[in-house]
Motif scaffolding. Sequence first.
Motif, PDB file in Angstrom:
ATOM      1  N   ALA A 239       0.833  -1.202   0.000  1.00 48.13           N
ATOM      2  CA  ALA A 239       0.000   0.000   0.000  1.00 48.13           C
ATOM      3  C   ALA A 239       0.867   1.251   0.000  1.00 48.13           C
ATOM      4  O   ALA A 239       0.585   2.224  -0.714  1.00 48.13           O
ATOM      5  CB  ALA A 239      -0.938  -0.002   1.207  1.00 48.13           C
ATOM      6  N   ARG A 240       1.933   1.229   0.798  1.00 46.85           N
ATOM      7  CA  ARG A 240       2.848   2.371   0.837  1.00 46.85           C
ATOM      8  C   ARG A 240       3.513   2.589  -0.526  1.00 46.85           C
ATOM      9  O   ARG A 240       3.655   3.719  -0.991  1.00 46.85           O
ATOM     10  CB  ARG A 240       3.920   2.141   1.904  1.00 46.85           C
ATOM     11  N   HIS A 241       3.930   1.503  -1.145  1.00 46.30           N
ATOM     12  CA  HIS A 241       4.551   1.594  -2.469  1.00 46.30           C
ATOM     13  C   HIS A 241       3.574   2.190  -3.478  1.00 46.30           C
ATOM     14  O   HIS A 241       3.939   3.081  -4.264  1.00 46.30           O
ATOM     15  CB  HIS A 241       4.993   0.198  -2.914  1.00 46.30           C
ATOM     16  N   ASN A 242       2.332   1.714  -3.449  1.00 42.35           N
ATOM     17  CA  ASN A 242       1.335   2.212  -4.397  1.00 42.35           C
ATOM     18  C   ASN A 242       1.023   3.687  -4.162  1.00 42.35           C
ATOM     19  O   ASN A 242       0.789   4.442  -5.119  1.00 42.35           O
ATOM     20  CB  ASN A 242       0.064   1.376  -4.304  1.00 42.35           C
ATOM     21  N   MET A 243       1.011   4.114  -2.909  1.00 48.03           N
ATOM     22  CA  MET A 243       0.780   5.530  -2.610  1.00 48.03           C
ATOM     23  C   MET A 243       1.925   6.388  -3.140  1.00 48.03           C
ATOM     24  O   MET A 243       1.699   7.456  -3.737  1.00 48.03           O
ATOM     25  CB  MET A 243       0.623   5.731  -1.101  1.00 48.03           C
ATOM     26  N   LEU A 244       3.166   5.944  -2.925  1.00 46.45           N
ATOM     27  CA  LEU A 244       4.316   6.692  -3.437  1.00 46.45           C
ATOM     28  C   LEU A 244       4.277   6.786  -4.952  1.00 46.45           C
ATOM     29  O   LEU A 244       4.525   7.857  -5.530  1.00 46.45           O
ATOM     30  CB  LEU A 244       5.623   6.000  -3.012  1.00 46.45           C
ATOM     31  N   LEU A 245       3.977   5.674  -5.602  1.00 44.19           N
ATOM     32  CA  LEU A 245       3.918   5.671  -7.056  1.00 44.19           C
ATOM     33  C   LEU A 245       2.784   6.570  -7.550  1.00 44.19           C
ATOM     34  O   LEU A 245       2.957   7.347  -8.499  1.00 44.19           O
ATOM     35  CB  LEU A 245       3.725   4.238  -7.562  1.00 44.19           C
ATOM     36  N   GLY A 246       1.633   6.504  -6.887  1.00 44.40           N
ATOM     37  CA  GLY A 246       0.518   7.363  -7.268  1.00 44.40           C
ATOM     38  C   GLY A 246       0.852   8.831  -7.107  1.00 44.40           C
ATOM     39  O   GLY A 246       0.526   9.661  -7.967  1.00 44.40           O
ATOM     40  N   ALA A 247       1.533   9.179  -6.006  1.00 48.66           N
ATOM     41  CA  ALA A 247       1.913  10.576  -5.779  1.00 48.66           C
ATOM     42  C   ALA A 247       2.905  11.053  -6.836  1.00 48.66           C
ATOM     43  O   ALA A 247       2.844  12.195  -7.292  1.00 48.66           O
ATOM     44  CB  ALA A 247       2.507  10.732  -4.380  1.00 48.66           C
ATOM     45  N   MET A 248       3.826  10.176  -7.232  1.00 44.33           N
ATOM     46  CA  MET A 248       4.780  10.555  -8.266  1.00 44.33           C
ATOM     47  C   MET A 248       4.078  10.780  -9.600  1.00 44.33           C
ATOM     48  O   MET A 248       4.354  11.769 -10.298  1.00 44.33           O
ATOM     49  CB  MET A 248       5.866   9.485  -8.435  1.00 44.33           C
ATOM     50  N   LEU A 249       3.168   9.884  -9.966  1.00 48.10           N
ATOM     51  CA  LEU A 249       2.448  10.038 -11.228  1.00 48.10           C
ATOM     52  C   LEU A 249       1.594  11.305 -11.213  1.00 48.10           C
ATOM     53  O   LEU A 249       1.511  12.021 -12.223  1.00 48.10           O
ATOM     54  CB  LEU A 249       1.577   8.809 -11.484  1.00 48.10           C
ATOM     55  N   ALA A 250       0.973  11.587 -10.072  1.00 42.70           N
ATOM     56  CA  ALA A 250       0.195  12.819  -9.960  1.00 42.70           C
ATOM     57  C   ALA A 250       1.109  14.037 -10.084  1.00 42.70           C
ATOM     58  O   ALA A 250       0.743  15.046 -10.689  1.00 42.70           O
ATOM     59  CB  ALA A 250      -0.552  12.852  -8.629  1.00 42.70           C
ATOM     60  N   GLY A 251       2.316  13.934  -9.505  1.00 47.11           N
ATOM     61  CA  GLY A 251       3.282  15.019  -9.630  1.00 47.11           C
ATOM     62  C   GLY A 251       3.686  15.250 -11.073  1.00 47.11           C
ATOM     63  O   GLY A 251       3.784  16.400 -11.532  1.00 47.11           O
ATOM     64  N   MET A 252       3.922  14.175 -11.803  1.00 50.22           N
ATOM     65  CA  MET A 252       4.274  14.310 -13.212  1.00 50.22           C
ATOM     66  C   MET A 252       3.126  14.909 -14.002  1.00 50.22           C
ATOM     67  O   MET A 252       3.329  15.682 -14.944  1.00 50.22           O
ATOM     68  CB  MET A 252       4.675  12.943 -13.777  1.00 50.22           C
ATOM     69  N   ALA A 253       1.892  14.571 -13.608  1.00 53.00           N
ATOM     70  CA  ALA A 253       0.724  15.127 -14.302  1.00 53.00           C
ATOM     71  C   ALA A 253       0.619  16.626 -14.071  1.00 53.00           C
ATOM     72  O   ALA A 253       0.518  17.409 -15.028  1.00 53.00           O
ATOM     73  CB  ALA A 253      -0.547  14.420 -13.825  1.00 53.00           C
ATOM     74  N   PHE A 254       0.676  17.064 -12.811  1.00 52.17           N
ATOM     75  CA  PHE A 254       0.461  18.492 -12.565  1.00 52.17           C
ATOM     76  C   PHE A 254       1.695  19.326 -12.874  1.00 52.17           C
ATOM     77  O   PHE A 254       1.601  20.546 -13.021  1.00 52.17           O
ATOM     78  CB  PHE A 254      -0.057  18.746 -11.145  1.00 52.17           C
ATOM     79  N   ALA A 255       2.847  18.677 -13.011  1.00 53.56           N
ATOM     80  CA  ALA A 255       4.031  19.406 -13.471  1.00 53.56           C
ATOM     81  C   ALA A 255       3.838  19.909 -14.893  1.00 53.56           C
ATOM     82  O   ALA A 255       4.487  20.872 -15.318  1.00 53.56           O
ATOM     83  CB  ALA A 255       5.263  18.515 -13.396  1.00 53.56           C
ATOM     84  N   ASN A 256       2.939  19.277 -15.619  1.00 55.65           N
ATOM     85  CA  ASN A 256       2.708  19.627 -17.017  1.00 55.65           C
ATOM     86  C   ASN A 256       1.331  20.226 -17.269  1.00 55.65           C
ATOM     87  O   ASN A 256       1.155  21.012 -18.202  1.00 55.65           O
ATOM     88  CB  ASN A 256       2.894  18.372 -17.872  1.00 55.65           C
ATOM     89  N   ALA A 257       0.351  19.854 -16.461  1.00 57.71           N
ATOM     90  CA  ALA A 257      -1.000  20.435 -16.528  1.00 57.71           C
ATOM     91  C   ALA A 257      -1.275  21.009 -15.145  1.00 57.71           C
ATOM     92  O   ALA A 257      -1.729  20.304 -14.256  1.00 57.71           O
ATOM     93  CB  ALA A 257      -2.021  19.364 -16.900  1.00 57.71           C
ATOM     94  N   PRO A 258      -0.989  22.280 -14.917  1.00 56.04           N
ATOM     95  CA  PRO A 258      -0.836  22.813 -13.552  1.00 56.04           C
ATOM     96  C   PRO A 258      -2.110  22.853 -12.722  1.00 56.04           C
ATOM     97  O   PRO A 258      -3.220  22.903 -13.245  1.00 56.04           O
ATOM     98  CB  PRO A 258      -0.285  24.222 -13.793  1.00 56.04           C
ATOM     99  N   VAL A 259      -1.875  22.839 -11.401  1.00 57.06           N
ATOM    100  CA  VAL A 259      -2.974  22.851 -10.433  1.00 57.06           C
ATOM    101  C   VAL A 259      -3.662  24.212 -10.412  1.00 57.06           C
ATOM    102  O   VAL A 259      -3.197  25.170 -11.031  1.00 57.06           O
ATOM    103  CB  VAL A 259      -2.477  22.472  -9.027  1.00 57.06           C
ATOM    104  N   ALA A 260      -4.765  24.274  -9.661  1.00 62.83           N
ATOM    105  CA  ALA A 260      -5.665  25.410  -9.839  1.00 62.83           C
ATOM    106  C   ALA A 260      -6.269  25.898  -8.524  1.00 62.83           C
ATOM    107  O   ALA A 260      -5.560  26.190  -7.568  1.00 62.83           O
ATOM    108  CB  ALA A 260      -6.748  25.011 -10.838  1.00 62.83           C
ATOM    109  N   GLY A 261      -7.607  25.958  -8.485  1.00 62.06           N
ATOM    110  CA  GLY A 261      -8.316  26.642  -7.423  1.00 62.06           C
ATOM    111  C   GLY A 261      -8.126  26.074  -6.030  1.00 62.06           C
ATOM    112  O   GLY A 261      -8.067  26.825  -5.054  1.00 62.06           O
ATOM    113  N   VAL A 262      -8.067  24.758  -5.901  1.00 63.59           N
ATOM    114  CA  VAL A 262      -7.882  24.180  -4.569  1.00 63.59           C
ATOM    115  C   VAL A 262      -6.576  24.682  -3.961  1.00 63.59           C
ATOM    116  O   VAL A 262      -6.527  25.143  -2.818  1.00 63.59           O
ATOM    117  CB  VAL A 262      -7.904  22.636  -4.624  1.00 63.59           C
ATOM    118  N   HIS A 263      -5.513  24.617  -4.733  1.00 61.92           N
ATOM    119  CA  HIS A 263      -4.221  25.079  -4.235  1.00 61.92           C
ATOM    120  C   HIS A 263      -4.213  26.587  -3.997  1.00 61.92           C
ATOM    121  O   HIS A 263      -3.617  27.066  -3.028  1.00 61.92           O
ATOM    122  CB  HIS A 263      -3.109  24.690  -5.214  1.00 61.92           C
TER     123      HIS A 263
END
Length: 383
Positions: A239-263
């Motif tokens: 579960a920890r591994h999957n969370m780390l991998l998910g966070a990295m993939l999300a990071g790669m996503a928003f590094a290119n399609a930037p975050v918005a109103g929540v942040h």
Amino acid sequence: MQTFEFQSPRSSLVGPGSSARVGELAAGLGCRSVLLVTDKGVEQAGLLGPALQGLDASGIAVTIYTDVQADPPEAVIAAATAAARRADADGIIGLGGGSSMDVAKLVALLAVGKESLASVYGVGQAKGPRLPLILLPTTAGTGSEVTPISIVTTGEGEKKGVVTPVIVPDWAVLDADLTLGLPPLVTAATGVDAIVHAIEAYTSKRLKNPVSDCLAREALRLLCGNIHEACRNGSNREARHNMLLGAMLAGMAFANAPVAGVHALAYPVGARFHVPHGLSNSLVLPAVLQFNARQAQGLYAELADIVVPGAFGSAREKCQALVDKLAQLPAELGLQTRLSQVGIQQSDLQQLAVDAMKQTRLLVNNPREIGYDDALAIYEVVL
């Protein structure tokens, strides 16, 4: 056909125990003396051991800087940069949460002495060069290990970003063993932060692209499918591994399609009231999602297939199912759900809304335009 650019780290190393290989990675980058940037909590938890042993085995001298603070102010960046120069460091390692990694990224840039911090705020202002850079997250949240972004607290109530591909690291190292001791509430808050990254990347008004969409969807699948187990049973390595991998993939996503109103609305909460970034996002997430639903209905409905498996009905109904599910998530994980629970009062809301309006870099990406009155209304909903 859409034309787009996509940025990612040069290399990633993913797997339990991988932090022990930092020495060979640093040696491969030509390093002989490195500054390891972290915080006292990570040091006291004993998480530096494998990396330090690997660096020693590779014959690399190490200076450890442990004075990173959450939401690091400019003074921390300056002190860490000075430490790197005193040590004559030829490489930088960031090991910790998002704050440690953000500091490490800027130290790698500023220690070279070609640029000042004041000159690199904004998008594309930093030109480099920088020192070799390796990042190791100890939380599954910010995704800073793969992003071209570093956030600095510049004064009461305000944060600024340095956004440049120059600070994307040479290596991102994901070692689930570094997250096994993470407390449930920290796991929850950082996990929600990563979920927000994926959602905002998928619905970003600017720069959304097919690659970021794929990453955001897979990130949501991993994060939503493992966050409850990671909070319940923090020793579950898978579960920890999957969370780390998910966070990295999300990071790669928003590094290119930037975050918005929540942040944009979360930043003032963190800067003025020293609320951890993940919790700040979690507090405003449900109300911002509901506000955006009018414009983002179709995209939210698509994400509902991942977050709320089995959701049926029209796009409007699936969209609402997503909003409702994510509104319930913080409470399910034991997180605070009201601004009043973190010391914010009605009299504070107008200033928070003023501060949120300064986050133009983020607001421009939101699916629905957020003005001062909208921000104030959102804060009032979650007070």
